[in-house]
Design an enzyme around this catalytic site. Structure first.
Site, PDB file in Angstrom:
ATOM      1  N   LYS A   1      43.937  33.904  33.227  1.00  0.00           N
ATOM      2  CA  LYS A   1      44.631  34.962  32.519  1.00  0.00           C
ATOM      3  C   LYS A   1      45.406  34.137  31.629  1.00  0.00           C
ATOM      4  O   LYS A   1      46.665  34.178  31.687  1.00  0.00           O
ATOM      5  CB  LYS A   1      45.294  35.882  33.523  1.00  0.00           C
TER       6      LYS A   1
ATOM      7  N   ARG B   1      45.972  34.010  42.308  1.00  0.00           N
ATOM      8  CA  ARG B   1      45.222  33.985  40.988  1.00  0.00           C
ATOM      9  C   ARG B   1      45.795  33.661  39.941  1.00  0.00           C
ATOM     10  O   ARG B   1      45.547  32.647  39.072  1.00  0.00           O
ATOM     11  CB  ARG B   1      44.849  35.608  40.588  1.00  0.00           C
TER      12      ARG B   1
ATOM     13  N   GLU C   1      32.613  42.318  30.049  1.00  0.00           N
ATOM     14  CA  GLU C   1      33.964  43.209  30.234  1.00  0.00           C
ATOM     15  C   GLU C   1      34.549  43.137  28.915  1.00  0.00           C
ATOM     16  O   GLU C   1      34.035  42.953  27.941  1.00  0.00           O
ATOM     17  CB  GLU C   1      35.015  42.435  31.319  1.00  0.00           C
TER      18      GLU C   1
HETATM   19  C1  LIG Z   1      43.825  41.508  33.828  1.00  0.00           C
HETATM   20  C2  LIG Z   1      42.723  41.520  33.390  1.00  0.00           C
HETATM   21  C3  LIG Z   1      41.800  42.407  34.153  1.00  0.00           C
HETATM   22  C4  LIG Z   1      42.023  43.176  35.348  1.00  0.00           C
HETATM   23  O1  LIG Z   1      42.497  42.737  36.305  1.00  0.00           O
HETATM   24  P1  LIG Z   1      43.361  43.323  37.588  1.00  0.00           P
HETATM   25  O2  LIG Z   1      43.537  42.567  38.409  1.00  0.00           O
HETATM   26  O3  LIG Z   1      42.437  44.691  38.098  1.00  0.00           O
HETATM   27  O4  LIG Z   1      44.672  44.135  36.916  1.00  0.00           O
HETATM   28  C5  LIG Z   1      40.253  42.509  33.902  1.00  0.00           C
HETATM   29  N1  LIG Z   1      40.035  41.947  32.614  1.00  0.00           N
HETATM   30  C6  LIG Z   1      40.925  41.028  32.058  1.00  0.00           C
HETATM   31  C7  LIG Z   1      40.310  40.304  30.771  1.00  0.00           C
HETATM   32  C8  LIG Z   1      42.285  40.956  32.106  1.00  0.00           C
HETATM   33  O5  LIG Z   1      42.951  40.091  31.571  1.00  0.00           O
END
Ligand SMILES: *Cc1c(COP(=O)(O)O)cnc(C)c1O
Length: 329
Positions: free
Chosen positions: A175, A73, A209
Site C-alpha cells: 500500500k 499488512r 482490481e
Molecule cells: C486499500 C486498497 C484496497 C482495499 O483494501 P481494504 O483492506 O479492503 O480497505 C484494494 N485495492 C487497493 C489498490 C487498495 O489500496
C-alpha cells in the site's frame, strides 16, 4: 458530513525511527511536520499507509475493525520498501491511544472514525536512490467519516482496460503512494473520456482490481475473485466478505479470470468493488472497447446488498463478531 478524508481529529499519534530504533510514540496536537527537503520520501517515494475504521457502538465504546491484520499488512508494506518495520504492539498501541482520546468525536454508525497510519522515509540524502531510508516517521491520523451510501448505493461504472497494470508484480500488494500516482492518470483520462467512476486494470486480459478497490463477481451461490498474488492489494474487506460468504454457504472460488470471461459472467453475475471506504459497492456497468456492457440489469444486486449488510452488521454491533475481528477500546 464533509467530504471523505477532509476533516481530522485534533490529535495524532507519532513515532520516530532514529539511531537504529523506534523511539517512544506520543499523542500530540495535530500540526504540520517539519521535514528536511532532502528527505528520502520526497525523492524516492519511500512511503506506505493503511486505512481502516473504528465504530462507536451504543454502549459508548469503540470497536476497531481488523486492527491486527491491518498492522501486519503495514509491516509487510514497510518491509517491501525496506523502510524500518514498525513494531506490531507499538503501532497497534498508537491506533488505540488515538481512538481512546477521540472516542467522543466518533460519530455513530453508519458513520465511523477512519484511521490512517502512514510511514515515510526521512533519511536526509538525495544520493540514496539505491539505498534504504534508515530514518523514518510513523504517524496515525484520524478522520471522522459519514455514510458512504447516503442516498442509496449508486451502481458504479468501470472502464475495462486490458492493457495497463495498476502497479507492478513487485509492489502490487504494497500500500504505497507510487501505485496511486500510477493509476491516477489513466483513471482521470477514463473519467473524462467515458464518464466512468474507475478503471478496472486487466493487464494482458487478467482481471485484477481498480485504483483502490478489489473486484468480485457474485451469484446466488458463488463468489469469484482473483486469488492472492503480488500483483494486487490484498484487501481486508475482500477477505472479510469471502469469509462471511462461506459462512452463508456460498462457494468461494478464488481463481484467475480473463476479460473475455468477465464479459460473459456479467450477463448473470453481480459485480462489486470492495474496500474499507465503501465496504461492498455494486457495479452496474462496464465500458470495453468503447462499448457499454450492463452488469445484469444494471441495478444493485441482492447478493451484494446481503453480503454488505452482513459485514456492516458486525461492524455496527448488530450481529455477533464470530470471527474475532473487533478490538474494543
Ligand atoms: C486499500 C486498497 C484496497 C482495499 O483494501 P481494504 O483492506 O479492503 O480497505 C484494494 N485495492 C487497493 C489498490 C487498495 O489500496
Amino acid at each position: 458530513m464533509a467530504k471523505f478524508g477532509t476533516v481530522f481529529c485534533d490529535k495524532f499519534s507519532i513515532a520516530r525511527y532514529e539511531d537504529g530504533a523506534w523511539q517512544p510514540a506520543a499523542l500530540q496536537p495535530l500540526a504540520p511536520l517539519s521535514i528536511h527537503p532532502a528527505a528520502h520520501v520526497f525523492h524516492y517515494a519511500s512511503s506506505c499507509f493503511e486505512g481502516f475504521k473504528a465504530y462507536r457502538w451504543s454502549d459508548g465504546k469503540a470497536r476497531i475493525f481488523r486492527l491486527a491484520d491491518h498492522v501486519r499488512r503495514m509491516q509487510r508494506s514497510a518491509d517491501s520498501l525496506r523502510l524500518p518495520v514498525p513494531d506490531a504492539d507499538m503501532l497497534a498501541g498508537m491506533v488505540i491511544d488515538l481512538v481512546a482520546a477521540q472516542i467522543d468525536d466518533i460519530p455513530a454508525p453508519p458513520s465511523s472514525l477512519y484511521l490512517r497510519p502512514t510511514l515515510i522515509g526521512t533519511l536526509e540524502n538525495i544520493g540514496a536512490a539505491a539505498a534504504p531510508s534508515t530514518e523514518a516517521t510513523l504517524f496515525v491520523l484520524g478522520s471522522p467519516v459519514g455514510d458512504y451510501f447516503e442516498g442509496g448505493a449508486r451502481p458504479l461504472k468501470l472502464l475495462v482496460d486490458d492493457q495497463r497494470a495498476r502497479s507492478t508484480e513487485q509492489l502490487g500488494s504494497t500500500k504505497t503512494g507510487g501505485n496511486y500516482a500510477a493509476a491516477l492518470g489513466p483513471t482521470l483520462d477514463a473519467k473524462a473520456k467515458y464518464g466512468v467512476d474507475q478503471v478496472l486494470f486487466c493487464p494482458g486480459g487478467d482481471v485484477q482490481e481498480t485504483g483502490a478497490a478489489n473486484f468480485l463477481l457474485i451469484s446466488d451461490d458463488e463468489i469469484i475473485t482473483k486469488p492472492l498474488d503480488t500483483s494486487f492489494l490484498h484487501g481486508m474487506t475482500r477477505d472479510s466478505i469471502l469469509r462471511l460468504a462461506a459462512d452463508q454457504g456460498y462457494t468461494v472460488n478464488e481463481r484467475n479470470f480473463t476479460v473475455a470471461e468477465l464479459l460473459e459472467f456479467v450477463s448473470h453475475y453481480e459485480a462489486a468493488l470492495s474496500g474499507t471506504a465503501a465496504c461492498l459497492s455494486p457495479v452496474g456497468g462496464l465500458v470495453y472497447n468503447g462499448k457499454e456492457i450492463p452488469v445484469r440489469d444494471g441495478l444493485p444486486g441482492g447478493n451484494t446488498e446481503k453480503l454488505r449488510k452482513a459485514l456492516q452488521d458486525i461492524q455496527y454491533g448488530i450481529a455477533p463478531d464470530v470471527h474475532g475481528w473487533l478490538t474494543e477500546v
